[in-house]
Design a protein around this motif. Structure first.
Motif, PDB file in Angstrom:
ATOM      1  N   ALA A 123       0.816  -1.211   0.000  1.00 20.07           N
ATOM      2  CA  ALA A 123       0.000   0.000   0.000  1.00 20.07           C
ATOM      3  C   ALA A 123       0.852   1.264   0.000  1.00 20.07           C
ATOM      4  CB  ALA A 123      -0.916  -0.004   1.218  1.00 20.07           C
ATOM      5  N   SER A 124       0.255   2.318  -0.530  1.00 19.55           N
ATOM      6  CA  SER A 124       0.900   3.630  -0.512  1.00 19.55           C
ATOM      7  C   SER A 124       0.884   4.194   0.909  1.00 19.55           C
ATOM      8  CB  SER A 124       0.166   4.585  -1.444  1.00 19.55           C
ATOM      9  OG  SER A 124      -1.142   4.830  -0.958  1.00 19.55           O
ATOM     10  N   ARG A 125       1.685   5.212   1.111  1.00 19.17           N
ATOM     11  CA  ARG A 125       1.746   5.889   2.404  1.00 19.17           C
ATOM     12  C   ARG A 125       0.361   6.413   2.801  1.00 19.17           C
ATOM     13  NH1 ARG A 125       2.446  10.548   5.176  1.00 19.17           N
ATOM     14  NH2 ARG A 125       4.096  10.601   6.732  1.00 19.17           N
ATOM     15  N   ALA A 126      -0.397   6.913   1.853  1.00 18.46           N
ATOM     16  CA  ALA A 126      -1.721   7.477   2.139  1.00 18.46           C
ATOM     17  C   ALA A 126      -2.641   6.450   2.797  1.00 18.46           C
ATOM     18  CB  ALA A 126      -2.355   8.008   0.860  1.00 18.46           C
ATOM     19  N   VAL A 127      -2.564   5.205   2.369  1.00 15.17           N
ATOM     20  CA  VAL A 127      -3.396   4.146   2.950  1.00 15.17           C
ATOM     21  C   VAL A 127      -3.019   3.940   4.413  1.00 15.17           C
ATOM     22  CG1 VAL A 127      -3.990   1.686   2.844  1.00 15.17           C
ATOM     23  CG2 VAL A 127      -3.795   3.025   0.727  1.00 15.17           C
ATOM     24  N   TRP A 128      -1.723   3.885   4.697  1.00 11.84           N
ATOM     25  CA  TRP A 128      -1.244   3.682   6.062  1.00 11.84           C
ATOM     26  C   TRP A 128      -1.691   4.826   6.972  1.00 11.84           C
ATOM     27  CZ3 TRP A 128       1.975  -0.273   8.064  1.00 11.84           C
ATOM     28  CH2 TRP A 128       2.270  -1.287   7.144  1.00 11.84           C
ATOM     29  N   VAL A 129      -1.595   6.047   6.462  1.00 13.10           N
ATOM     30  CA  VAL A 129      -1.989   7.213   7.253  1.00 13.10           C
ATOM     31  C   VAL A 129      -3.495   7.184   7.503  1.00 13.10           C
ATOM     32  CG1 VAL A 129      -2.188   9.735   7.227  1.00 13.10           C
ATOM     33  CG2 VAL A 129      -0.052   8.647   6.515  1.00 13.10           C
ATOM     34  N   PHE A 130      -4.274   6.921   6.462  1.00 14.13           N
ATOM     35  CA  PHE A 130      -5.729   6.906   6.601  1.00 14.13           C
ATOM     36  C   PHE A 130      -6.191   5.862   7.604  1.00 14.13           C
ATOM     37  CE2 PHE A 130     -10.005   5.525   5.590  1.00 14.13           C
ATOM     38  CZ  PHE A 130     -10.683   6.735   5.624  1.00 14.13           C
ATOM     39  N   LEU A 131      -5.582   4.682   7.575  1.00 19.08           N
ATOM     40  CA  LEU A 131      -5.961   3.603   8.487  1.00 19.08           C
ATOM     41  C   LEU A 131      -5.422   3.822   9.905  1.00 19.08           C
ATOM     42  CD1 LEU A 131      -5.494   0.492   6.162  1.00 19.08           C
ATOM     43  CD2 LEU A 131      -7.658   1.566   6.862  1.00 19.08           C
ATOM     44  N   GLN A 132      -4.635   4.866  10.080  1.00 17.78           N
ATOM     45  CA  GLN A 132      -4.055   5.223  11.374  1.00 17.78           C
ATOM     46  C   GLN A 132      -3.241   4.078  11.981  1.00 17.78           C
ATOM     47  OE1 GLN A 132      -7.254   6.779  13.802  1.00 17.78           O
ATOM     48  NE2 GLN A 132      -7.610   8.485  12.409  1.00 17.78           N
ATOM     49  N   VAL A 133      -2.426   3.459  11.143  1.00 15.43           N
ATOM     50  CA  VAL A 133      -1.545   2.399  11.625  1.00 15.43           C
ATOM     51  C   VAL A 133      -0.465   3.058  12.486  1.00 15.43           C
ATOM     52  CG1 VAL A 133       0.049   0.567  10.964  1.00 15.43           C
ATOM     53  CG2 VAL A 133      -1.975   1.028   9.554  1.00 15.43           C
ATOM     54  N   PRO A 134      -0.261   2.583  13.717  1.00 18.91           N
ATOM     55  CA  PRO A 134       0.758   3.184  14.585  1.00 18.91           C
ATOM     56  C   PRO A 134       2.152   3.083  13.951  1.00 18.91           C
ATOM     57  CG  PRO A 134      -0.546   1.566  15.799  1.00 18.91           C
ATOM     58  CD  PRO A 134      -0.952   1.471  14.365  1.00 18.91           C
ATOM     59  N   ALA A 135       2.970   4.073  14.228  1.00 15.74           N
ATOM     60  CA  ALA A 135       4.322   4.118  13.661  1.00 15.74           C
ATOM     61  C   ALA A 135       5.114   2.858  13.979  1.00 15.74           C
ATOM     62  CB  ALA A 135       5.059   5.359  14.171  1.00 15.74           C
ATOM     63  N   SER A 136       4.834   2.254  15.131  1.00 14.78           N
ATOM     64  CA  SER A 136       5.562   1.037  15.524  1.00 14.78           C
ATOM     65  C   SER A 136       5.272  -0.141  14.597  1.00 14.78           C
ATOM     66  CB  SER A 136       5.206   0.653  16.964  1.00 14.78           C
ATOM     67  OG  SER A 136       3.817   0.374  17.075  1.00 14.78           O
ATOM     68  N   GLU A 137       4.174  -0.073  13.819  1.00 17.27           N
ATOM     69  CA  GLU A 137       3.819  -1.159  12.909  1.00 17.27           C
ATOM     70  C   GLU A 137       4.117  -0.828  11.443  1.00 17.27           C
ATOM     71  OE1 GLU A 137       0.027  -3.097  13.445  1.00 17.27           O
ATOM     72  OE2 GLU A 137      -0.007  -2.531  15.564  1.00 17.27           O
ATOM     73  N   TRP A 138       4.607   0.379  11.175  1.00 13.70           N
ATOM     74  CA  TRP A 138       4.886   0.752   9.790  1.00 13.70           C
ATOM     75  C   TRP A 138       5.960  -0.173   9.227  1.00 13.70           C
ATOM     76  CZ3 TRP A 138       4.040   5.628   6.810  1.00 13.70           C
ATOM     77  CH2 TRP A 138       2.817   6.218   7.164  1.00 13.70           C
ATOM     78  N   GLY A 139       5.747  -0.591   8.021  1.00 13.26           N
ATOM     79  CA  GLY A 139       6.643  -1.526   7.351  1.00 13.26           C
ATOM     80  C   GLY A 139       5.872  -2.776   6.990  1.00 13.26           C
ATOM     81  N   GLU A 140       5.295  -3.412   8.013  1.00 12.12           N
ATOM     82  CA  GLU A 140       4.435  -4.571   7.771  1.00 12.12           C
ATOM     83  C   GLU A 140       3.465  -4.730   8.930  1.00 12.12           C
ATOM     84  OE1 GLU A 140       4.743  -9.372   7.267  1.00 12.12           O
ATOM     85  OE2 GLU A 140       6.239  -8.154   6.238  1.00 12.12           O
ATOM     86  N   THR A 141       2.211  -4.944   8.591  1.00  9.71           N
ATOM     87  CA  THR A 141       1.176  -5.198   9.590  1.00  9.71           C
ATOM     88  C   THR A 141       0.123  -6.110   8.984  1.00  9.71           C
ATOM     89  OG1 THR A 141      -0.214  -4.149  11.275  1.00  9.71           O
ATOM     90  CG2 THR A 141      -0.345  -3.234   9.049  1.00  9.71           C
TER      91      THR A 141
END
Length: 149
Positions: A123-141
């Motif tokens: 996914a693009s960065r926008a998807v991660w931001v919209f879903l409010q994925v915590p920074a600790s999980e950025w990369g893979e969740t």
């Protein structure tokens, strides 16, 4: 015969809602089961990774669907080759669920390199931001996704 099934589905939905309102943990498997009972097609659990779809980004080449680069501010994804299905999902939207958040993203690319597992959503960065994925999980969740019906 359909009325008892509908009643059962409503009661199950209320049970899940009640459990969430009491701040009990609802597992991802229970969420997937609830969504499938509510009629969403093709519910799939998958790891979601992040990539840049811009020129010079870590995505590499232009997208497989249209031969263009895309902005990281767009709600876009690449699917593993199996799910990309030879371009059959190009420009389709998928619903992505992360905990209590959900959003739509357009399929614009295939993740077909040897480094891509057979069950991945990139996914693009926008998807991660919209879903409010915590920074600790950025990369893979872990997420679930479906094709809207």
């Amino acid at each position: 015969m359909k009325q008892p099934i509908i009643i059962l589905l409503v009661l199950f939905s209320l049970l899940i809602t009640h459990a969430q309102s009491r701040e009990k943990k609802v597992t991802p498997e229970q969420r997937v089961y609830k969504r499938s009972l509510l009629g969403l097609a093709n519910i799939t659990q998958a790891p979601m990774t992040i990539s840049s779809f811009e020129k010079g980004g870590d995505g590499g080449a232009p997208s497989a669907c249209d031969g263009k680069y895309h902005l990281n501010s767009e709600y876009i994804v690449a699917l593993s080759s199996r799910w990309y299905n030879y371009g059959q999902r190009c420009f389709d939207y998928i619903d992505i669920y992360y905990h209590d958040k959900s959003g739509k993203a357009m399929v614009i690319d295939e993740c077909g390199s040897k480094d891509c597992p057979d069950n991945i959503v990139v996914a693009s960065r926008a998807v991660w931001v919209f879903l409010q994925v915590p920074a600790s999980e950025w990369g893979e969740t872990l997420i679930t996704w479906s094709v809207p019906i």
